[in-house]
Design a protein around this motif. Structure first.
Motif, PDB file in Angstrom:
ATOM      1  N   LYS A 130       1.444   1.725   0.998  1.00  9.71           N
ATOM      2  CA  LYS A 130       0.624   1.978   2.180  1.00  9.71           C
ATOM      3  C   LYS A 130       1.069   3.252   2.875  1.00  9.71           C
ATOM      4  O   LYS A 130       2.256   3.553   2.972  1.00  9.71           O
ATOM      5  CB  LYS A 130       0.714   0.799   3.151  1.00  9.71           C
ATOM      6  N   LYS A 134      -3.277   6.078   6.487  1.00  8.28           N
ATOM      7  CA  LYS A 134      -4.726   5.973   6.344  1.00  8.28           C
ATOM      8  C   LYS A 134      -5.128   4.747   5.534  1.00  8.28           C
ATOM      9  O   LYS A 134      -5.886   3.911   5.977  1.00  8.28           O
ATOM     10  CB  LYS A 134      -5.274   7.247   5.700  1.00  8.28           C
ATOM     11  N   ASP A 135      -4.618   4.654   4.311  1.00  7.59           N
ATOM     12  CA  ASP A 135      -4.970   3.505   3.466  1.00  7.59           C
ATOM     13  C   ASP A 135      -3.812   3.193   2.534  1.00  7.59           C
ATOM     14  O   ASP A 135      -2.787   2.748   2.977  1.00  7.59           O
ATOM     15  CB  ASP A 135      -6.266   3.795   2.685  1.00  7.59           C
TER      16      ASP A 135
END
Length: 724
Positions: free
Chosen positions: A659, A662-663
């Motif tokens: 992780k 952002k994502d």
């Protein structure tokens, strides 16, 4: 000026020293009672070990593989010498900790049945001290000098800065503690100040900085001389200087018939030079160096890998022995270790082997992400515990500190006690607590402890000044608003002894921070904070990038929470529940803690089961060693050391994603796993791993979700309290 007036109570995270007060201070030339020992060396040692002790003469290099009985071999070497014609006071045994020296001497005593008083056993520094006490006058100082430890040396450097009225408010110049480290690296690694800065502290690579540092070091040196003080670097410098004088070198070297040095792969330039100078004047050049090139992993501390690699060239007629019989690991683990290290070009090639019965192949598990990786590890621990393993038979060994975050959180969530070996738990690290302090004052502007941490980041702000600053702030009706909207707090700072530059820096820093974080989620606040905190981390630490990675991991973890309060509550409650150690656990030995450790801190230790996480490219190996062949090979040696800590079971784990803010970021498999022969391990996909588990598992592995089980936990976790 009295150095003691400057001593602070703050605990050091960096260095600790142990004391070995063996009865050797007088080193009387007495004979060891002949015939005391009836040791059957042939029976007690394996063939390789026996070959070493059979003729301890001339230069010898012992390449002692992991778990090969290195210490046993050294102990029997000393016993063999003593049981023949060598006096205890004619033996110098150099180790890297005084504790190791004490243990070796105790084992010699147990072996011979009599205490070998008079052996010169200890670290380079402790042995140097004994010579300097005798010959201090030859070097121009008094023999009653005082040795200052690392903390006091840093304080003396600070006094030197003050004496020069030198300020480092803008962070473009190294603070006193960093300046002392630069000096130490320069001395021990035979580098100029300029070379040291380019190597370890590139942020200070400026000709004006280097010129100013030289002035500071000159005054620091004169202050030590004036006050009859000696720091740890001086002990080696002065011993080395004594050996430059032919008469003195002959006198010192003639004390010894045999010199034995342990962990030679960890010696730095200065230590190697001392041994070479001593050997030059010993009558028979009896130098026995023991080490393992495959376990040379401390280059970042100044250890010189070439010392062990070039030993046989530097010492004429050197005989090389290899200890390859491993007493620790099952053959399957050694097969993987051998297959890994063979990829290094610079090494003494050897194949470790064992007579232990066959075990199970190491298992490589590919997880979806780092969160799932942590759950897999902890589930496996629970399963092993059910099978009769104790928790303290298990260890998670990682490459970098931030690799432990998800694992620590999962252990806390599952009420499994753990201890961070010889280090600081992730959430107890100073830079982590500094970041969290910023979050706490947003939530509670009356938090004096957190304000104190924030104020103390600035140059020249100590605990007393920070306390006075908080008193001024707390008397304001709305502390945060007064910082953002007006200068009432900043104006009050004029009454304190804080330089104008620092006052302005504090004002700008706090305004920028507080203006930018109103009503933000924890993740967004932390992203902004990291950019501001870099200015404090970069000047203080050579490994500041690692510390930034720690902070990023906190930010990524905080994505699960919508408010600062909920995030801080989880961290605080988890910490109070588990205390990162064994709080809340009974004295039952089955509940003793799991070990978490960096591989560097785990060297020399062993566990039945070892987990090595984050085996993905740019994580392990680190992305900082890609274009440096020497550093890359050292990184592989780090992996080798981690693997060889395992006695029975080894689990390698590689997340496919990690992780970020952002994502999730895709990860490639670590080269250290990719290059392995598939025959030396068993690879399991996530689904294959699931099917290999017992039907009853305490926590679902699917996407990190939680499900209730029939088993009651030892106590309720903070996360479960908040979820309920």
């Amino acid at each position: 000026m009295n150095l003691n007036n400057y001593i602070k109570s703050e605990k050091s995270e960096e260095i600790s020293f142990d004391i070995f007060d063996e009865e050797i201070t007088n080193s009387k030339q007495h004979h060891f009672p002949k015939g005391t020992s009836d040791i059957d060396f042939r029976k007690e040692l394996n063939n390789q070990q026996f070959d070493v002790i059979n003729e301890i003469k001339g230069p010898q290099l012992i390449i002692a593989g992991a778990g090969s009985g290195k210490t046993r071999t050294i102990v029997y070497c000393v016993a063999k010498l003593l049981s023949e014609t060598v006096k205890p006071s004619e033996i110098m045994l150099v180790t890297f900790t005084n504790k190791a020296a004490a243990e070796m001497i105790k084992r010699v005593e147990d072996l011979l049945g009599i205490k070998p008083k008079g052996i010169w056993a200890g670290t380079f520094h402790s042995i140097a001290n004994r010579f300097l006490r005798q010959y201090a006058k030859s070097l121009g100082f008094k023999p009653n000098y005082v040795i200052i430890d690392e903390a006091d040396a840093n304080l003396l450097m600070k006094i030197t800065y003050n004496a020069m009225e030198f300020q480092t408010d803008d962070n473009s110049f190294p603070p006193p503690k960093t300046a002392k480290k630069i000096l130490s690296y320069s001395i021990n690694c035979n580098k100029t100040v300029n070379e040291t800065i380019k190597w370890k502290y590139k942020q200070y690579d400026d000709i004006k900085n280097i010129s100013k540092l030289k002035e500071i070091y000159k005054l620091y040196k004169s202050k030590k001389a004036k006050d009859n003080l000696v720091d740890f670097d001086d002990l080696l410098v002065f011993w080395n200087r004594l050996l430059d004088e032919r008469f003195m070198a002959q006198r010192i070297a003639s004390t010894f018939k045999h010199i034995l040095v342990d962990e030679y792969q960890d010696t730095n330039f200065m230590q190697d030079e001392i041994i070479r100078k001593l050997s030059k004047y010993t009558l028979e050049n009896n130098i026995l160096a023991v080490g393992d090139d495959a376990q040379s992993i401390y280059g970042f501390r100044g250890a010189n890998f070439q010392n062990i690699m070039e030993f046989s060239k530097r010492f004429e007629n050197c005989r090389i022995y290899k200890l390859t019989q491993n007493y620790r690991s099952v053959p399957e683990i050694l097969n993987l270790a051998n297959d890994s290290i063979k990829h290094n070009k610079s090494q003494f090639r050897k194949e470790m082997e064992t007579k232990r019965q066959k075990g199970v192949k190491p298992i490589h598990i590919i997880s979806e992400n780092d969160e799932q990786q942590a759950i897999i590890i902890v589930n496996k621990m629970v399963e092993l515990q059910r099978d009769g393993y104790k928790l303290n038979d298990m260890a998670v060994l990682y490459r970098a500190g931030f690799h432990s975050l998800r694992i620590e959180i999962e252990l806390q969530n599952r009420n499994i006690p753990y201890v961070v070996h010889s280090g600081v738990s992730f959430f107890e690290r100073a830079h982590v607590k500094d970041l969290l302090a910023h979050l706490r004052i947003i939530q509670n502007p009356g938090d004096e402890i957190s304000w104190s941490r924030i104020f103390s980041q600035f140059q020249g702000i100590g605990k007393k000044t920070a306390s006075k600053m908080f008193d001024l702030l707390s008397n304001l009706d709305n502390p945060l608003e007064s910082i953002i909207s007006n200068n009432s707090f900043i104006n009050k700072l004029h009454n304190l002894r804080i330089s104008k530059v620092v006052q302005e820096e504090i004002a700008l820093y706090l305004k920028d921070f507080l203006k930018s974080v109103k009503n933000d989620k924890p993740k967004d606040v932390i992203i902004k904070l990291i950019n501001q905190l870099i200015k404090f981390l970069k000047p203080q630490y050579s490994n500041w990038q690692d510390r930034v990675e720690d902070l990023k991991q906190i930010g990524i973890y905080s994505k699960n929470y919508d408010t600062i309060q909920s995030f801080l509550d989880v961290l605080a409650l988890n910490k109070s529940t588990i205390e990162s150690k064994t709080v809340g656990i009974s004295n039952n030995e089955n509940h003793s803690p799991v070990t978490l450790s960096t591989i560097h801190r785990a060297k020399g230790l062993e566990w039945k089961t070892v987990f090595i996480p984050m085996l993905s490219e740019n994580l392990f190996p680190s992305n900082r060693v890609k274009n440096n062949t020497l550093a890359y090979e050292e990184e592989r040696r780090v992996f080798y050391v981690g693997v060889t800590r395992a006695k029975e079971q080894l689990y390698l784990l590689s997340p496919q994603k990690i992780k970020n803010f952002k994502d999730q970021k895709d990860l490639n498999l670590s080269q250290f796993v990719n290059e392995l022969n598939p025959k030396v391990y068993r690879r399991l996909s996530y689904q294959e791993y699931l099917s290999s588990l017992e039907e009853s598992i305490p926590r679902s592995l699917e996407k990190g979700t939680t499900k209730k089980t029939k088993h009651l936990p030892l106590f309720t976790t903070a996360d479960s309290l908040l979820r309920d």
